[in-house]
Design an enzyme around this catalytic site. Structure first.
Site, PDB file in Angstrom:
ATOM      1  N   CYS A   4       0.868  -1.185   0.000  1.00  0.00           N
ATOM      2  CA  CYS A   4       0.000   0.000   0.000  1.00  0.00           C
ATOM      3  C   CYS A   4       0.904   1.234   0.000  1.00  0.00           C
ATOM      4  O   CYS A   4       1.723   1.426   0.903  1.00  0.00           O
ATOM      5  CB  CYS A   4      -0.924   0.007   1.214  1.00  0.00           C
ATOM      6  N   CYS A   7       0.590   3.393   3.142  1.00  0.00           N
ATOM      7  CA  CYS A   7       1.205   2.743   4.312  1.00  0.00           C
ATOM      8  C   CYS A   7       2.726   2.889   4.236  1.00  0.00           C
ATOM      9  O   CYS A   7       3.384   3.080   5.264  1.00  0.00           O
ATOM     10  CB  CYS A   7       0.799   1.276   4.403  1.00  0.00           C
ATOM     11  N   ASP A  30      -0.035  16.622  -1.883  1.00  0.00           N
ATOM     12  CA  ASP A  30      -0.247  15.724  -3.030  1.00  0.00           C
ATOM     13  C   ASP A  30       0.881  15.931  -4.033  1.00  0.00           C
ATOM     14  O   ASP A  30       1.299  17.061  -4.304  1.00  0.00           O
ATOM     15  CB  ASP A  30      -1.607  16.011  -3.677  1.00  0.00           C
ATOM     16  N   HIS A  46      -4.601   1.307   8.291  1.00  0.00           N
ATOM     17  CA  HIS A  46      -5.037   1.064   6.910  1.00  0.00           C
ATOM     18  C   HIS A  46      -6.526   0.751   6.867  1.00  0.00           C
ATOM     19  O   HIS A  46      -6.986  -0.227   7.446  1.00  0.00           O
ATOM     20  CB  HIS A  46      -4.249  -0.090   6.266  1.00  0.00           C
ATOM     21  N   GLY A  92     -13.113   7.023  -8.823  1.00  0.00           N
ATOM     22  CA  GLY A  92     -11.800   7.539  -9.208  1.00  0.00           C
ATOM     23  C   GLY A  92     -10.729   7.376  -8.142  1.00  0.00           C
ATOM     24  O   GLY A  92      -9.738   8.107  -8.131  1.00  0.00           O
ATOM     25  N   THR A  94      -7.558   5.986  -6.824  1.00  0.00           N
ATOM     26  CA  THR A  94      -6.379   5.323  -7.394  1.00  0.00           C
ATOM     27  C   THR A  94      -5.489   4.719  -6.313  1.00  0.00           C
ATOM     28  O   THR A  94      -4.697   3.830  -6.605  1.00  0.00           O
ATOM     29  CB  THR A  94      -5.550   6.299  -8.256  1.00  0.00           C
ATOM     30  N   HIS A  99      -8.331   8.272   2.123  1.00  0.00           N
ATOM     31  CA  HIS A  99      -7.666   9.581   2.172  1.00  0.00           C
ATOM     32  C   HIS A  99      -8.654  10.664   1.798  1.00  0.00           C
ATOM     33  O   HIS A  99      -9.602  10.453   1.039  1.00  0.00           O
ATOM     34  CB  HIS A  99      -6.443   9.629   1.250  1.00  0.00           C
TER      35      HIS A  99
HETATM   36  P1  5GP Z   1      -7.227   9.302  -5.468  1.00  0.00           P
HETATM   37  O1  5GP Z   1      -7.202   9.389  -6.957  1.00  0.00           O
HETATM   38  O2  5GP Z   1      -7.023   7.864  -5.005  1.00  0.00           O
HETATM   39  O3  5GP Z   1      -8.429   9.938  -4.838  1.00  0.00           O
HETATM   40  O4  5GP Z   1      -6.021  10.157  -4.941  1.00  0.00           O
HETATM   41  C1  5GP Z   1      -4.723   9.678  -4.847  1.00  0.00           C
HETATM   42  C2  5GP Z   1      -3.830  10.881  -4.812  1.00  0.00           C
HETATM   43  O5  5GP Z   1      -2.551  10.465  -4.395  1.00  0.00           O
HETATM   44  C3  5GP Z   1      -3.657  11.557  -6.171  1.00  0.00           C
HETATM   45  O6  5GP Z   1      -4.114  12.903  -6.094  1.00  0.00           O
HETATM   46  C4  5GP Z   1      -2.162  11.460  -6.437  1.00  0.00           C
HETATM   47  O7  5GP Z   1      -1.637  12.610  -7.052  1.00  0.00           O
HETATM   48  C5  5GP Z   1      -1.588  11.227  -5.060  1.00  0.00           C
HETATM   49  N1  5GP Z   1      -0.358  10.472  -5.044  1.00  0.00           N
HETATM   50  C6  5GP Z   1      -0.107   9.324  -5.737  1.00  0.00           C
HETATM   51  N2  5GP Z   1       1.129   8.876  -5.456  1.00  0.00           N
HETATM   52  C7  5GP Z   1       1.659   9.759  -4.553  1.00  0.00           C
HETATM   53  C8  5GP Z   1       2.930   9.830  -3.896  1.00  0.00           C
HETATM   54  O8  5GP Z   1       3.818   8.979  -4.047  1.00  0.00           O
HETATM   55  N3  5GP Z   1       3.126  10.889  -3.065  1.00  0.00           N
HETATM   56  C9  5GP Z   1       2.166  11.849  -2.870  1.00  0.00           C
HETATM   57  N4  5GP Z   1       2.481  12.847  -2.037  1.00  0.00           N
HETATM   58  N5  5GP Z   1       0.959  11.809  -3.482  1.00  0.00           N
HETATM   59  C10 5GP Z   1       0.718  10.774  -4.317  1.00  0.00           C
HETATM   60 ZN    ZN Z   2      -2.455   1.524   3.522  1.00  0.00          ZN
END
Ligand code: 5GP
Ligand code: ZN
Length: 113
Positions: A4, A7, A30, A46, A92, A94, A99
């Site tokens: 994860c 995590c 982000d 988690h 959406g 990812t 979070h």
């Molecule tokens: P989701 O699309 O799941 O709602 O948001 C995931 C967020 O995590 C995205 O806005 C993406 O830019 C952010 N993100 C993905 N990988 C990383 C990372 O390694 N570090 C940080 N700080 N943000 C990340």
């Molecule tokens: Zn996690």
């Protein structure tokens, strides 16, 4: 949880730009900001996503909202902000670790979907 991303960030295995941390919560910038202020606020425990919340694990969510209000003040979002949580494929999401996106610092698009 193994494999994860968030995590691993909590464990310090992947670097992040932290803006808040306590025993239960981490907040960091982000990596791909969609607004001048784009902070992710996550529980250290988690939880896959908002679809996995129940009466036994929601306490941390109210604490996350308190942290969001504190960060909004710190980052001078006095004109307002948005808190978003995406859930699952259609939502959406990812990264499958609960979070909350704290977005602000500009007039945000008003379209919800
Ligand atoms: P989701 O699309 O799941 O709602 O948001 C995931 C967020 O995590 C995205 O806005 C993406 O830019 C952010 N993100 C993905 N990988 C990383 C990372 O390694 N570090 C940080 N700080 N943000 C990340
Ligand atoms: Zn996690």
């Amino acid at each position: 949880m193994d494999n994860c991303l968030f995590c691993k960030i909590i464990a310090g295995e992947i670097p992040s730009s932290k803006v808040y941390e306590d025993d239960e919560i981490l907040a960091f910038k982000d990596i791909n900001p969609m607004a001048p202020v784009h902070i992710l606020i996550i529980p250290k425990v988690h939880i896959d996503g908002a679809d996995k919340l129940n009466e036994n694990n929601t306490d941390v969510v109210s604490k996350i909202f308190a942290v969001a209000a504190k960060l909004a003040e710190e980052f001078k979002l006095e004109n307002g902000f948005r808190i978003v949580t995406n859930v699952g494929c259609d939502g959406g999401q990812t990264v499958r670790h609960l979070h909350f996106h704290l977005l602000g610092g500009k007039k945000l698009n008003t379209e919800l979907c």
